[in-house]
Design an enzyme around this catalytic site. Structure first.
Site: not given
Ligand SMILES: *[C@@H]1O[C@H](CO)[C@@H](O)[C@H](O)[C@H]1NC(C)=O
Length: 319
Positions: A134, A239
């Site tokens: 991320e 995720e």
């Protein structure tokens, strides 16, 4: 008639095979909520607990890491590695990529040390290597992340580090939010990787109807948008999840019942189609009180706590 029966059996066999062979597991950080370093025994218990989830037949036998470094050390290999060897689990490795070049060098050092220290008992268990997590998303919202050019440099460093070792040939990817992968400024990262690790949470999309009833649609919109920009490369789900307790975000309400709905609709469909999947997560609340709490299990002894909702998939015969 014969043909359609044959076709049906054939497709079912293919479907079953791919679902069985996909990687299934949970994400895990290097520390608990209070910053305490997870030790080998903690990772061991997590891995055992994942395999022992009722009805899951030991299929959750992979763990996704965010760092190669044992918490509170400079570049000691993370103790999740010997725990994976002990528990016969596989690992999606992660190298943290948002602390600049010096920080990344420590990740590379830990990776190289782990190869030497644990050999093929370790490297045979590696499903892939994610360079970063991320970083591009955080960059886009003004938090500490990394530029696409820096991620590419780190990917090259990782390829060089594993060249000529028993990790050579393992796929190298990057984990990020689906919004980062559909942003054309980040295409250069997609060009440099072997697989995309996509994070997508309908909970965090309050701009849409993100009630749990609509969550599968939101998830697959993200997945398809990412696949469309993937340059033909595999998209792994690194995720996703649904929280059990905590604040409402838009129409997304955390509860065990809703997490079960998300599991049955979205997670089971991913497993049926053989997508590599790392759920977020098995336990969120150890030594803390996160809002939201994403854990299949609540705080406490991860081995003896019961799951807060069922993680079975009705009708999925390989599961
Ligand atoms: C798109 O990606 C670039 C490079 O990572 C970033 O600077 C920019 O903020 C992103 N734009 C959006 C809308 O997220």
């Amino acid at each position: 008639m014969r043909l359609s029966t044959f076709t049906f059996v054939f497709i079912t066999a293919l479907w079953g095979a791919s679902a069985q062979n996909s990687y299934k597991g949970f994400n895990t950080g290097s520390t608990f909520n209070d910053g305490t370093a997870k030790q080998q025994i903690d990772f061991n218990y997590e891995m055992q607990a994942a395999k022992q989830l009722p009805g899951a037949s030991g299929k959750f036998n992979s763990v996704r890491l965010y760092t190669m470094i044992q918490a509170r050390t400079t570049d000691t290999p993370i103790s999740a590695i010997p725990a994976a060897i002990e528990t016969d689990s596989t690992l999606l490795l992660g190298l943290w990529a948002s602390t600049g070049s010096a920080g990344f060098q420590n990740e590379i050092n830990a990776l190289k040390k782990a190869i030497v220290q644990y050999g093929t008992a370790f490297t045979d268990r590696v499903t892939g290597i994610s360079v970063g997590s991320e970083d591009l998303y955080r960059l886009s919202i003004g938090e500490v992340g990394a530029q696409p050019s820096q991620i590419i440099d780190f990917i090259h460093q990782t390829r060089n580090a594993i060249a000529g070792t028993s990790l050579q040939g393992k796929p190298i990817g990057h984990g990020d939010t689906w919004t980062a992968f559909v942003n054309a400024s980040n295409n250069v990262v997609t060009e440099a990787i072997d697989f995309l690790g996509m994070d997508a949470y309908p909970y965090y999309q309050p701009g849409q109807d993100n009630s749990v009833q609509n969550a599968k649609t939101i998830f697959y919109n993200a997945y398809q948008a990412t696949t469309a920009k993937a340059m033909g490369k595999p998209v792994w789900v690194t995720e996703t999840g649904w929280p059990v307790t905590g604040s409402t975000d838009g129409r997304a309400m955390p509860s065990a019942e809703n997490a079960r709905v998300y599991w049955e609709q979205t997670i089971c469909s991913l497993m049926a189609s053989g997508v590599n999947l790392y759920y977020f997560n098995l336990q969120s609340a150890q030594y803390g009180n996160p809002d939201p709490d994403w854990g299949v299990k609540g705080a406490g002894n991860i081995l003896t706590q019961s799951a807060r909702y069922s993680v079975t998939c009705p009708g999925l015969n390989v599961y």
